[in-house]
Design an enzyme around this catalytic site. Structure first.
Site, short mmCIF file in Angstrom:
data_model
loop_
_atom_site.label_atom_id
_atom_site.label_comp_id
_atom_site.label_asym_id
_atom_site.label_seq_id
_atom_site.Cartn_x
_atom_site.Cartn_y
_atom_site.Cartn_z
N VAL A 35 -13.31 22.02 -4.23
CA VAL A 35 -12.62 22.54 -5.42
C VAL A 35 -13.61 22.59 -6.58
O VAL A 35 -14.33 21.62 -6.84
CB VAL A 35 -11.39 21.67 -5.75
CG1 VAL A 35 -10.85 22.01 -7.13
CG2 VAL A 35 -10.31 21.87 -4.69
N ARG A 50 1.15 -3.75 -18.68
CA ARG A 50 2.26 -2.83 -18.43
C ARG A 50 3.57 -3.47 -18.84
O ARG A 50 3.67 -4.69 -18.95
CB ARG A 50 2.39 -2.56 -16.92
CG ARG A 50 1.49 -1.51 -16.37
CD ARG A 50 1.80 -1.38 -14.87
NE ARG A 50 0.65 -0.92 -14.15
CZ ARG A 50 0.40 0.35 -13.85
NH1 ARG A 50 1.25 1.28 -14.20
NH2 ARG A 50 -0.69 0.70 -13.20
N GLY A 54 -7.36 17.24 -1.87
CA GLY A 54 -7.68 16.01 -1.14
C GLY A 54 -6.65 15.71 -0.07
O GLY A 54 -5.47 15.53 -0.37
N GLY A 114 -6.32 13.06 1.74
CA GLY A 114 -6.31 11.62 2.01
C GLY A 114 -4.86 11.13 2.05
O GLY A 114 -3.92 11.92 2.17
N GLY A 140 1.87 -3.92 -10.99
CA GLY A 140 0.71 -3.04 -10.94
C GLY A 140 1.03 -1.63 -10.47
O GLY A 140 2.18 -1.19 -10.48
N THR A 141 -0.03 -0.94 -10.05
CA THR A 141 0.11 0.43 -9.56
C THR A 141 1.08 0.47 -8.38
O THR A 141 1.97 1.33 -8.31
CB THR A 141 -1.27 0.97 -9.11
OG1 THR A 141 -2.15 0.94 -10.23
CG2 THR A 141 -1.17 2.39 -8.57
N GLY A 158 -9.17 10.39 -4.60
CA GLY A 158 -9.65 9.01 -4.57
C GLY A 158 -9.36 8.26 -5.86
O GLY A 158 -8.84 8.82 -6.83
N ALA A 186 -3.19 -2.38 -1.06
CA ALA A 186 -2.45 -3.48 -1.67
C ALA A 186 -2.56 -4.77 -0.84
O ALA A 186 -2.75 -5.85 -1.38
CB ALA A 186 -0.98 -3.08 -1.84
N HIS A 202 13.00 -3.66 25.94
CA HIS A 202 13.26 -2.26 26.26
C HIS A 202 14.64 -1.87 25.75
O HIS A 202 15.58 -2.62 25.94
CB HIS A 202 13.20 -2.05 27.77
CG HIS A 202 13.57 -0.66 28.18
ND1 HIS A 202 12.72 0.41 28.00
CD2 HIS A 202 14.71 -0.17 28.73
CE1 HIS A 202 13.32 1.50 28.44
NE2 HIS A 202 14.53 1.18 28.88
P1 NAI Z 1 -8.72 9.22 -0.31
O1 NAI Z 1 -10.09 8.70 -0.53
O2 NAI Z 1 -7.88 8.68 0.78
O3 NAI Z 1 -8.82 10.82 -0.07
C1 NAI Z 1 -9.41 11.69 -1.00
C2 NAI Z 1 -9.76 13.01 -0.31
O4 NAI Z 1 -10.16 13.95 -1.30
C3 NAI Z 1 -10.89 12.87 0.68
O5 NAI Z 1 -10.47 13.40 1.92
C4 NAI Z 1 -12.02 13.70 0.04
O6 NAI Z 1 -12.87 14.31 0.99
C5 NAI Z 1 -11.22 14.73 -0.77
N1 NAI Z 1 -11.98 15.35 -1.87
C6 NAI Z 1 -12.80 14.74 -2.76
N2 NAI Z 1 -13.31 15.64 -3.62
C7 NAI Z 1 -12.82 16.86 -3.26
C8 NAI Z 1 -13.00 18.21 -3.77
N3 NAI Z 1 -13.79 18.48 -4.81
N4 NAI Z 1 -12.33 19.21 -3.17
C9 NAI Z 1 -11.53 18.96 -2.12
N5 NAI Z 1 -11.33 17.73 -1.59
C10 NAI Z 1 -11.97 16.69 -2.17
O7 NAI Z 1 -8.01 9.12 -1.73
P2 NAI Z 1 -6.48 9.17 -2.19
O8 NAI Z 1 -5.62 9.86 -1.18
O9 NAI Z 1 -6.53 9.72 -3.56
O10 NAI Z 1 -6.05 7.65 -2.22
C11 NAI Z 1 -6.71 6.75 -3.10
C12 NAI Z 1 -6.66 5.34 -2.56
O11 NAI Z 1 -5.35 4.83 -2.57
C13 NAI Z 1 -7.18 5.26 -1.14
O12 NAI Z 1 -8.09 4.21 -1.05
C14 NAI Z 1 -5.95 4.98 -0.34
O13 NAI Z 1 -6.24 4.16 0.79
C15 NAI Z 1 -5.03 4.27 -1.33
N6 NAI Z 1 -3.64 4.54 -0.98
C16 NAI Z 1 -3.11 3.96 0.12
C17 NAI Z 1 -1.82 4.24 0.51
C18 NAI Z 1 -1.30 3.63 1.76
O14 NAI Z 1 -1.85 2.64 2.21
N7 NAI Z 1 -0.25 4.17 2.38
C19 NAI Z 1 -0.98 5.15 -0.24
C20 NAI Z 1 -1.65 5.73 -1.35
C21 NAI Z 1 -2.93 5.41 -1.70
#
Ligand code: NAI
Length: 462
Positions: A233, A35, A176, A178, A40-41, A268, A317, A441
């Protein structure tokens, strides 16, 4: 051809932290990153830019929801979107340049370009081949899309495109529920978009404690996010403007659609190992494409290690950072260690959600005897004073020994206060240890102490 003790492939939180620790331990170190900027990401298109947008839009939301309640009168701020994006870019720049500075300070060579491994002990970047006694793969992950969904990063976007939209969409469909879907869904909801989140499972945030999931969904729904749960979906079709998302409800197989200007695919991420030449080397992968490693982060090929999102475990991370430090220590002949039982997870919405250790569901499944101590932020003075008295702290402790097994928080600054639970768990503390620790407190952290008291003779303020 240059020769190194360690070449780290990837300059994200796993890779750059590994490089810094390796250099600090006296190893001649280089890091390959293709990059334009290190980080990174996480720093470029993930954690850091999303936090900048979450912060700015949180303040906007506060101004609409709470300012008048506190006697702060006047016109509400309006959004200058290009300026908000410029603020985000500035935050990214400050962070990535910081890593560049740390590389110089620690005398780490940044080899610019994309690496491949022609054989153990060699790393090829462009036409140059560099020698390395040890290679650490920290190549991270990329968004994984769905069949029938073509990402163009303009109308159908991953988190990368969602952090740089040209305009604020009127209607955003999120696939999703997540972490990514809910953080970025919150950003655009606060900016005025109509946000519909479509989730395959019957609950949001898979893997979280069920009580937290339920309250979190209630709070987000109150903020205006719409949820369609139990919906798979099927496809996303782009039209003249926007796109149509077709999903099938799992309970009765009925199909329905959502129209949106922008569709965020947040289903994901998957390990990114393309172009490294792992197949030819004989580096074993799991069926999900993760690099197989042993307890010392060694791959199946001697001299090649792997860490972070490219291997098994939570794609976080800070998990990658811990592995980065530990593998550097291992290579330097020390005893690198990561405690995978105590890795916190945080969602930076309002309120924040944070958890560490076992969920109640996991303990039930395990057949473990446990007790629950819960305390609502309604009983917390500071949360009331900041109009943030939503959510609770829940501590799960072993029924016999009182040892803390899991802590789940939804509430103000949950992502900060979770760490007292992490430290306590690292020391094998009992809930009583937290309960007997004097807490200043008024602080949000007092809610943790009250939840710990609830594991014993009872909390004071409920
Ligand atoms: P995720 O794995 O947390 O959630 C993906 C969601 O999509 C799941 O609930 C799943 O059931 C759903 N899904 C899958 N296929 C589907 C379909 N065909 N139709 C509808 N729903 C569907 O993944 P996400 O949010 O994309 O994050 C990716 C990674 O990045 C994760 O491991 C996450 O922990 C990490 N991350 C962490 C952050 C933090 O710590 N604050 C911030 C952003 C990402």
């Amino acid at each position: 051809m240059a020769s190194y003790d360690v070449i780290v492939i990837g300059g994200g939180p796993g890779g750059y932290v590994c490089a810094i620790r390796a250099a600090q331990l006296g190893l001649k170190t280089a890091c390959v990153e293709g990059r334009e900027a290190l980080g990174g990401t996480c720093l470029n298109v993930g954690c850091i830019p999303s936090k900048a947008l979450l912060h700015a839009t949180h303040l906007l939301h506060e101004s609409h929801e709470n300012f008048e309640k506190m006697g702060l009168m006047g016109a509400h701020p309006t959004v200058d979107w290009p300026k908000m994006l410029a603020f985000k870019e500035d935050v990214i720049g400050q962070n990535t340049k910081g890593i560049e500075f740390l590389f110089k300070k620690n005398k780490i060579d940044w080899i610019k370009g994309w690496a491949s491994i022609p054989e153990a002990g060699k790393v090829k970047v462009g036409d140059e081949v560099h020698e390395a006694k040890n290679i650490v793969i920290a190549s991270g992950s990329v968004s994984s899309s769905l069949p029938g969904v073509d990402v163009d990063e303009e109308t159908v976007v991953t988190s990368t495109g969602a952090l740089a939209l040209k305009d604020i969409p009127k209607r955003l469909a999120v696939i999703g529920a997540g972490v990514i879907g809910l953080e970025l869904g919150s950003v655009y909801k606060r900016l005025g978009a109509e946000v519909t989140v479509i989730e395959y499972l019957d609950a949001i945030t898979p893997g979280m404690d069920a009580e937290v999931q339920k309250q979190f969904q209630r709070i987000l729904a109150k903020q205006g996010l719409k949820f369609v749960l139990g919906a798979a979906v099927q496809k996303v079709e782009k039209g003249a403007a926007g796109a149509t998302v077709t999903y099938k409800l799992r309970k009765d197989d009925s199909e329905a659609t959502v129209e949106a200007d922008v569709v965020l695919v947040a289903t994901g991420r998957k390990p990114y190992t393309e172009g490294l030449g792992l197949d030819a080397l004989g580096v074993e992968l799991t069926p999900r494409g993760q690099i197989v490693t042993n307890g010392h982060w060694q791959t199946t090929v001697p001299g090649i290690y792997a860490i972070g999102d490219a291997i098994q475990g939570p794609m976080l991370a800070h998990k990658a950072e811990d592995e980065g430090m530990a593998v550097a220590e291992t290579i330097a002949g020390k005893h690198g260690h990561v405690n995978y039982e105590v890795i916190p997870g945080v969602i930076y919405t309002t309120p924040e959600v944070a958890s560490v250790g076992a969920t109640e569901e996991a303990l039930k499944k395990e057949g473990r005897a446990y007790k629950v101590g819960k305390f609502s932020f309604m009983g917390n003075g500071r949360a009331k004073a900041t109009l943030a008295a939503e959510g609770f702290v829940k501590i799960l402790a072993d029924k016999e020994t009182d040892r803390i097994l899991g802590v789940h928080i939804i509430g103000p600054s949950a992502g900060e206060i979770i760490h007292e639970a992490c430290v306590a768990m690292e020391f094998g503390a009992a809930a009583e240890d937290l309960a007997r620790t004097c807490h200043a407190h008024p602080t949000y952290s007092e809610a943790v102490r009250e939840a710990a008291l609830a594991c014993g003779d009872g909390p004071i303020h409920s």
